[in-house]
Scaffold this active site. Structure first.
Site, PDB file in Angstrom:
ATOM      1  N   LEU A  99     -18.702  -1.008  -3.938  1.00 45.24           N
ATOM      2  CA  LEU A  99     -19.123  -0.783  -2.565  1.00 45.24           C
ATOM      3  C   LEU A  99     -18.119  -1.421  -1.609  1.00 45.24           C
ATOM      4  O   LEU A  99     -17.652  -2.541  -1.849  1.00 45.24           O
ATOM      5  CB  LEU A  99     -20.514  -1.383  -2.324  1.00 45.24           C
ATOM      6  CG  LEU A  99     -21.648  -0.777  -3.155  1.00 45.24           C
ATOM      7  CD1 LEU A  99     -22.908  -1.614  -3.027  1.00 45.24           C
ATOM      8  CD2 LEU A  99     -21.909   0.663  -2.730  1.00 45.24           C
ATOM      9  N   ASP A 127     -13.367  -3.154  -6.281  1.00 44.51           N
ATOM     10  CA  ASP A 127     -13.769  -2.249  -7.358  1.00 44.51           C
ATOM     11  C   ASP A 127     -13.113  -2.546  -8.694  1.00 44.51           C
ATOM     12  O   ASP A 127     -13.566  -2.050  -9.723  1.00 44.51           O
ATOM     13  CB  ASP A 127     -13.448  -0.791  -6.972  1.00 44.51           C
ATOM     14  CG  ASP A 127     -14.364  -0.260  -5.878  1.00 44.51           C
ATOM     15  OD1 ASP A 127     -15.212  -1.028  -5.388  1.00 44.51           O
ATOM     16  OD2 ASP A 127     -14.231   0.927  -5.516  1.00 44.51           O
ATOM     17  N   GLU A 177       0.855  -1.190   0.000  1.00 43.77           N
ATOM     18  CA  GLU A 177       0.000   0.000   0.000  1.00 43.77           C
ATOM     19  C   GLU A 177       0.891   1.241   0.000  1.00 43.77           C
ATOM     20  O   GLU A 177       1.677   1.446   0.916  1.00 43.77           O
ATOM     21  CB  GLU A 177      -0.908   0.008   1.220  1.00 43.77           C
ATOM     22  CG  GLU A 177      -1.722   1.280   1.413  1.00 43.77           C
ATOM     23  CD  GLU A 177      -2.570   1.648   0.219  1.00 43.77           C
ATOM     24  OE1 GLU A 177      -2.329   2.719  -0.365  1.00 43.77           O
ATOM     25  OE2 GLU A 177      -3.472   0.850  -0.145  1.00 43.77           O
ATOM     26  N   GLY A 223     -26.034  13.109 -10.299  1.00 40.84           N
ATOM     27  CA  GLY A 223     -27.046  12.900  -9.269  1.00 40.84           C
ATOM     28  C   GLY A 223     -27.002  11.510  -8.679  1.00 40.84           C
ATOM     29  O   GLY A 223     -28.044  10.918  -8.384  1.00 40.84           O
ATOM     30  N   ILE A 276     -19.296  12.006 -11.265  1.00 37.23           N
ATOM     31  CA  ILE A 276     -19.997  11.251 -12.302  1.00 37.23           C
ATOM     32  C   ILE A 276     -19.684   9.757 -12.267  1.00 37.23           C
ATOM     33  O   ILE A 276     -20.056   9.028 -13.178  1.00 37.23           O
ATOM     34  CB  ILE A 276     -19.684  11.809 -13.710  1.00 37.23           C
ATOM     35  CG1 ILE A 276     -18.188  11.724 -14.011  1.00 37.23           C
ATOM     36  CG2 ILE A 276     -20.169  13.249 -13.829  1.00 37.23           C
ATOM     37  CD1 ILE A 276     -17.840  12.029 -15.455  1.00 37.23           C
ATOM     38  N   GLY A 277     -19.000   9.314 -11.201  1.00 32.78           N
ATOM     39  CA  GLY A 277     -18.716   7.890 -11.095  1.00 32.78           C
ATOM     40  C   GLY A 277     -17.262   7.621 -10.755  1.00 32.78           C
ATOM     41  O   GLY A 277     -16.474   8.539 -10.503  1.00 32.78           O
ATOM     42  N   HIS A 333     -41.652  -2.848  19.240  1.00 31.83           N
ATOM     43  CA  HIS A 333     -42.459  -1.632  19.076  1.00 31.83           C
ATOM     44  C   HIS A 333     -42.116  -0.651  20.192  1.00 31.83           C
ATOM     45  O   HIS A 333     -41.994  -1.047  21.347  1.00 31.83           O
ATOM     46  CB  HIS A 333     -43.947  -1.985  19.152  1.00 31.83           C
ATOM     47  CG  HIS A 333     -44.850  -0.787  19.141  1.00 31.83           C
ATOM     48  ND1 HIS A 333     -45.160  -0.123  17.972  1.00 31.83           N
ATOM     49  CD2 HIS A 333     -45.475  -0.127  20.154  1.00 31.83           C
ATOM     50  CE1 HIS A 333     -45.960   0.893  18.269  1.00 31.83           C
ATOM     51  NE2 HIS A 333     -46.169   0.917  19.587  1.00 31.83           N
ATOM     52  N   SER A 386     -10.714   1.886  -6.742  1.00 32.19           N
ATOM     53  CA  SER A 386     -11.131   2.739  -7.854  1.00 32.19           C
ATOM     54  C   SER A 386     -10.802   4.190  -7.545  1.00 32.19           C
ATOM     55  O   SER A 386     -10.462   4.543  -6.417  1.00 32.19           O
ATOM     56  CB  SER A 386     -12.643   2.585  -8.099  1.00 32.19           C
ATOM     57  OG  SER A 386     -13.369   2.995  -6.948  1.00 32.19           O
TER      58      SER A 386
END
Length: 467
Positions: free
Chosen positions: A322, A315, A37, A183, A273-274, A446, A145
Site C-alpha cells: 500500500l 512493497d 529513478e 477479485g 491477480i496480485g 450531524h 512492485s
C-alpha cells in the site's frame, strides 16, 4: 571511508511513494540525498499508473453513472449524458502530470538530486546508475512492485485485448465484454470503471469470496453489492487458458475444486491477480542480500537489512503493498538514518477499495480477532444513517470489533460511499489505544456519514440509538 568521502549520505533507489518521501525527509534532516529513478517521471507506480490515474477514472465514471442512471433523476436532475472518453482520459493524464510534476518541484525545493537511470549494486555503498558510479553511506531500496503474471497468459497492453492494470487505464474504447481475472482491489476498481461506462463485466476469482484479506462480513456484502451493480461473479473458479484471435479473447475456466470446463469470450481481459516485489536487476547478489520465499527483502523493525548501510521499505519488504504504508516507512527510515527514532505501527495500516460504495478496514478482522481471544462486535447499517439515506447511499455498514475484557478496539471495517475517509478516524483512535466507549462518547457532527462509526461503537455495548 569518512562521511564526506561518499557522494551522498543517503541514496534512495526508486521514487514511488516510499522512495520519494524517504528522499525528501532525509534532505529535510540535513542529509546529502539523491534518488535514482529510471522512469521519466517521479511518483512510481502509484502516481503514474496506479492509485492516482485509477481514482481519476473512478471519480469520472461515478459521475457518468449517476447521470445515466436513476440517482440524479431521483433528486430532480434529469440529464442524458454523452460519454467523451478522450476527454475523460485527458483529465486522468492531467492529474498525473500535475502530481508527478509536484514531486519534481519538491525534489528541487529540498535539494534532492534525481539520478535519472536504473541503479544496481556494485557493493554495499556503491551503485552503478546508468553509466555513472556513485557512492553513499546509506542506500535505501524502495523499488516497489509490479504486476504478477498469470502463467500461460500473455499480456499485451498495446493490443488492448489482454491487459494488466496499466493497460486497463489506457483503453481507447469501452469494451462490450470485459473479464477480470482476480477479485481483489485492483480488479474490482478497474472493473467498476468500465462497467459504469457500459461494459459487461465478469469477475473470475479462484477463492469463494471477493477481496481476500478483508473481514468476512465485508467480503460477503461485497459479493451482494457487485452483483446488484450488474457484475457477473464466477467464484471458486480458475482460469486454465486464454487465447487471442484478432480483437477477441477466449478464456477457458473450470471450478477450482474440479469439474467441467467452459469458455468465455471477451473483448478485453484484465489480468489482476496480485503484485510482486521489484528486486530483479538490483544486483542484490553483489552485496550478499537474498530475498525470502515471496521475493521480499527482510528487514528489522528499523528497516535495516542484514547488510550494514542498506535499508529497505515499501512493497519490497513484508506487509501490505500500500502506498501509505510505504510513505510512513519512508519517513521512518529517513529518521532512523539521521539518528532519530522512526517507527511504523504495522498493526494500524488502513486499507481501502475505491469502488462505490468504498470498502475500508483497519486492524484485525473479526475472524483473526477471535483467534486471539473473546471479542465484542457492534454493527450499524448505513441505511439507518441520516446523511447516507438523504444522499441515496444506503449500501453498507460499519463494524467495530473490541476486546471483550478491555474494550480496546481491535479492528474497524466499513462499507460506505466515503469509507476511505471515515477509516482515518478509526485508525487514529486505535493508534491511541481507544476503547469502543471512547469512540461512542466522542461527539460526531450531524448529519454525517461518520455518525455510523459512533453508532457501531455504541452497538458494541448493545446500545445504539438509531436501530
Amino acid at each position: 571511508m569518512s562521511d564526506q568521502t561518499y557522494d551522498y549520505d543517503v541514496l534512495v533507489i526508486g521514487a514511488g511513494p516510499g522512495g520519494y518521501v524517504a528522499a525528501i525527509r532525509a534532505a529535510q534532516l540535513g542529509l546529502r540525498t539523491a534518488c535514482a529513478e529510471s522512469r521519466e517521471t517521479l511518483g512510481g507506480t502509484c502516481l503514474n499508473v496506479g492509485c492516482i490515474p485509477s481514482k481519476a477514472l473512478l471519480h469520472a465514471s461515478e459521475y457518468f453513472e449517476a447521470a445515466a442512471g436513476k440517482t440524479m433523476a431521483r433528486m430532480g436532475i434529469k440529464v442524458t449524458p454523452e460519454l467523451d472518453l478522450d476527454t475523460m482520459q485527458g483529465q486522468r493524464k492531467d492529474a498525473v502530470k500535475g502530481l508527478t510534476g509536484g514531486i519534481e518541484f519538491l525534489f528541487k525545493k529540498n535539494k534532492v538530486t534525481w539520478l535519472k537511470n536504473h541503479a544496481s549494486f556494485v557493493d554495499a555503498h556503491t551503485l552503478k546508475v546508468g553509466d555513472e558510479t556513485v557512492t553513499a553511506k546509506n542506500i535505501v531500496i524502495a523499488t516497489g512492485s509490479s504486476v504478477t503474471p498469470l502463467p500461460g497468459v500473455e499480456v499485451d497492453n498495446e493490443k488492448g485485448v489482454v491487459v494488466d492494470s496499466t493497460g486497463a487505464l489506457e483503453l481507447s474504447a469501452v469494451p462490450k465484454k470485459m473479464v477480470v481475472i482476480g477479485g481483489g482491489v485492483i480488479g474490482l476498481e478497474l472493473g467498476s470503471v468500465w462497467r459504469r461506462l457500459g461494459a459487461e463485466v465478469t469477475v473470475v476469482e479462484y477463492l469463494d469470496q471477493l477481496l481476500p484479506g478483508m473481514d468476512g462480513d465485508i467480503r460477503k456484502e461485497a459479493g451482494k453489492i457487485f452483483k446488484k451493480q450488474g457484475m457477473e461473479l464466477k467464484l471458486k473458479t480458475k482460469v486454465t487458458g486464454v487465447t487471442v484471435k484478432g480483437k477477441k479473447a477466449t478464456l477457458t475456466v473450470e471450478p477450482a475444486d474440479g469439474g467441467d470446463s467452459e469458455t468465455i469470450t471477451a473483448d478485453c481481459v484484465l489480468v489482476s491477480i496480485g503484485r510482486k516485489p521489484n528486486t530483479d536487476g538490483l544486483g542484490l547478489d553483489a552485496i550478499g542480500l537474498e530475498t525470502n520465499a515471496r521475493g521480499q527483502i527482510e528487514t528489522d523493525h528499523s528497516f535495516r537489512t542484514k547488510v550494514d548501510g542498506v535499508w529497505a521499505i515499501g512493497d519490497v519488504i513484508p506487509g501490505p503493498m500500500l502506498a501509505h504504508k510505504a510513505e510512513d516507512e519512508g519517513l521512518a527510515v529517513a529518521e532512523n538514518i539521521a539518528g532519530q527514532t522512526g517507527i511504523v505501527n504495522h498493526d494500524v495500516i488502513p486499507s481501502v477499495v475505491y469502488t462505490m460504495p468504498e470498502f475500508a478496514g483497519v486492524g484485525l478482522t473479526e475472524e483473526a480477532a477471535k483467534e486471539k481471544g473473546a471479542v465484542k462486535v457492534g454493527k450499524f447499517p448505513m441505511l439507518a444513517n441520516s446523511r447516507a439515506k438523504t444522499n441515496h447511499e444506503p449500501d453498507g455498514f460499519v463494524k467495530v470489533i473490541s476486546d471483550a475484557e478491555t474494550d480496546r478496539v481491535l479492528g474497524v471495517w466499513m462499507i460506505a460511499s466515503v469509507a476511505g475517509t471515515m477509516i482515518a478516524q478509526a485508525a487514529q483512535a486505535m493508534e491511541f489505544g481507544a476503547t469502543s466507549e471512547d469512540i461512542a462518547y466522542t461527539c460526531h457532527a450531524h448529519p454525517t456519514h461518520s455518525e455510523a462509526l459512533k453508532e457501531a461503537a455504541m452497538a458494541v455495548q448493545g446500545k445504539p440509538i438509531h436501530i
